[in-house]
Write a protein that holds these residues in place. Sequence first.
Motif, PDB file in Angstrom:
ATOM      1  N   ARG A  58     -22.885 -10.425 108.851  1.00 46.08           N
ATOM      2  CA  ARG A  58     -22.540 -11.652 109.585  1.00 46.08           C
ATOM      3  C   ARG A  58     -21.682 -11.267 110.772  1.00 46.08           C
ATOM      4  N   GLY A  59     -21.752 -12.100 111.808  1.00 48.65           N
ATOM      5  CA  GLY A  59     -20.955 -11.860 112.996  1.00 48.65           C
ATOM      6  C   GLY A  59     -21.796 -11.254 114.104  1.00 48.65           C
ATOM      7  N   PRO A  60     -21.114 -10.790 115.162  1.00 49.60           N
ATOM      8  CA  PRO A  60     -21.847 -10.171 116.259  1.00 49.60           C
ATOM      9  C   PRO A  60     -22.660  -8.978 115.747  1.00 49.60           C
ATOM     10  N   ARG A  61     -23.825  -8.784 116.303  1.00 52.62           N
ATOM     11  CA  ARG A  61     -24.718  -7.659 115.980  1.00 52.62           C
ATOM     12  C   ARG A  61     -25.276  -7.713 114.562  1.00 52.62           C
ATOM     13  N   THR A  62     -25.479  -8.896 114.017  1.00 51.81           N
ATOM     14  CA  THR A  62     -26.049  -9.030 112.678  1.00 51.81           C
ATOM     15  C   THR A  62     -27.332  -8.223 112.571  1.00 51.81           C
ATOM     16  N   GLY A  63     -27.434  -7.436 111.503  1.00 55.46           N
ATOM     17  CA  GLY A  63     -28.605  -6.600 111.267  1.00 55.46           C
ATOM     18  C   GLY A  63     -28.431  -5.176 111.713  1.00 55.46           C
ATOM     19  N   MET A  64     -27.437  -4.911 112.562  1.00 56.91           N
ATOM     20  CA  MET A  64     -27.202  -3.545 113.015  1.00 56.91           C
ATOM     21  C   MET A  64     -26.588  -2.761 111.863  1.00 56.91           C
ATOM     22  N   THR A  65     -27.058  -1.548 111.675  1.00 57.80           N
ATOM     23  CA  THR A  65     -26.582  -0.703 110.590  1.00 57.80           C
ATOM     24  C   THR A  65     -26.085   0.612 111.161  1.00 57.80           C
ATOM     25  N   TYR A  66     -24.915   1.022 110.718  1.00 59.70           N
ATOM     26  CA  TYR A  66     -24.297   2.257 111.180  1.00 59.70           C
ATOM     27  C   TYR A  66     -24.297   3.252 110.030  1.00 59.70           C
ATOM     28  N   LEU A  67     -24.977   4.373 110.205  1.00 59.43           N
ATOM     29  CA  LEU A  67     -24.991   5.426 109.196  1.00 59.43           C
ATOM     30  C   LEU A  67     -23.687   6.198 109.301  1.00 59.43           C
ATOM     31  N   LEU A  68     -23.079   6.484 108.162  1.00 57.28           N
ATOM     32  CA  LEU A  68     -21.800   7.185 108.147  1.00 57.28           C
ATOM     33  C   LEU A  68     -22.027   8.649 107.809  1.00 57.28           C
ATOM     34  N   ALA A  69     -21.663   9.523 108.738  1.00 55.08           N
ATOM     35  CA  ALA A  69     -21.786  10.958 108.516  1.00 55.08           C
ATOM     36  C   ALA A  69     -20.646  11.438 107.623  1.00 55.08           C
ATOM     37  N   GLU A  70     -20.813  12.594 107.025  1.00 56.94           N
ATOM     38  CA  GLU A  70     -19.750  13.170 106.214  1.00 56.94           C
ATOM     39  C   GLU A  70     -18.535  13.403 107.101  1.00 56.94           C
ATOM     40  N   GLY A  71     -17.359  13.137 106.585  1.00 60.91           N
ATOM     41  CA  GLY A  71     -16.123  13.267 107.349  1.00 60.91           C
ATOM     42  C   GLY A  71     -15.646  11.911 107.832  1.00 60.91           C
ATOM     43  N   ASN A  72     -14.909  11.904 108.943  1.00 61.48           N
ATOM     44  CA  ASN A  72     -14.306  10.685 109.484  1.00 61.48           C
ATOM     45  C   ASN A  72     -15.214   9.995 110.486  1.00 61.48           C
ATOM     46  N   THR A  73     -15.261   8.661 110.405  1.00 59.50           N
ATOM     47  CA  THR A  73     -15.934   7.819 111.388  1.00 59.50           C
ATOM     48  C   THR A  73     -14.917   6.794 111.844  1.00 59.50           C
ATOM     49  N   THR A  74     -14.577   6.816 113.137  1.00 62.20           N
ATOM     50  CA  THR A  74     -13.587   5.874 113.661  1.00 62.20           C
ATOM     51  C   THR A  74     -14.275   4.593 114.115  1.00 62.20           C
ATOM     52  N   VAL A  75     -13.556   3.475 113.948  1.00 63.73           N
ATOM     53  CA  VAL A  75     -14.066   2.162 114.335  1.00 63.73           C
ATOM     54  C   VAL A  75     -13.012   1.494 115.200  1.00 63.73           C
ATOM     55  N   GLY A  76     -13.442   0.933 116.337  1.00 63.70           N
ATOM     56  CA  GLY A  76     -12.487   0.233 117.175  1.00 63.70           C
ATOM     57  C   GLY A  76     -13.077  -0.233 118.477  1.00 63.70           C
ATOM     58  N   ARG A  77     -12.203  -0.831 119.282  1.00 63.37           N
ATOM     59  CA  ARG A  77     -12.580  -1.359 120.588  1.00 63.37           C
ATOM     60  C   ARG A  77     -12.490  -0.286 121.670  1.00 63.37           C
ATOM     61  N   HIS A  78     -11.945   0.866 121.344  1.00 65.73           N
ATOM     62  CA  HIS A  78     -11.878   1.960 122.313  1.00 65.73           C
ATOM     63  C   HIS A  78     -13.277   2.540 122.489  1.00 65.73           C
ATOM     64  N   PRO A  79     -13.720   2.728 123.730  1.00 64.85           N
ATOM     65  CA  PRO A  79     -15.099   3.191 123.971  1.00 64.85           C
ATOM     66  C   PRO A  79     -15.428   4.540 123.340  1.00 64.85           C
ATOM     67  N   GLU A  80     -14.425   5.339 123.013  1.00 70.98           N
ATOM     68  CA  GLU A  80     -14.691   6.631 122.387  1.00 70.98           C
ATOM     69  C   GLU A  80     -14.727   6.556 120.860  1.00 70.98           C
TER      70      GLU A  80
END
Length: 147
Positions: A58-80
Amino acid sequence: MTDERPAAEEGQANSRPEVDGDPTVVYVPIQDRADHPMTREEASGLEGFVGYALIVERGPRTGMTYLLAEGNTTVGRHPESDIFLNDVTVSRQHCRFLVADDGLMVEDSGSTNGTYVNDARVDQATLKAGDEVLVGRFHFVVAHGDD
């Protein structure tokens, strides 16, 4: 690659993701899930990928799926950020997901609006398939592939 999506069968979403350009992002057509959130059972054995993923249910981008690689995955509003969520409800460095041999964890990065797991604000939490993670207006469901 064409931009056509397969038709869902009689109100049921197709559980096989399609790669949409970036190999870490797939599209799962879940538009018919408004009245039927993904169950833990459905989220624990999705076809088409191995390991963990975050599905925007639910919310913006409904249906989009992000695969998580082994290790750290950062999430945020920063473009990087590994998962870039350009929305004012998301902090620049909102949270991170850690995939290790023993499972999946989420850790809040001191975000303004917090990170929620199953409606509870958390600093960190161990996740399993079917858990809901709220980051700003983005409602993610944790999914696990059919490895």
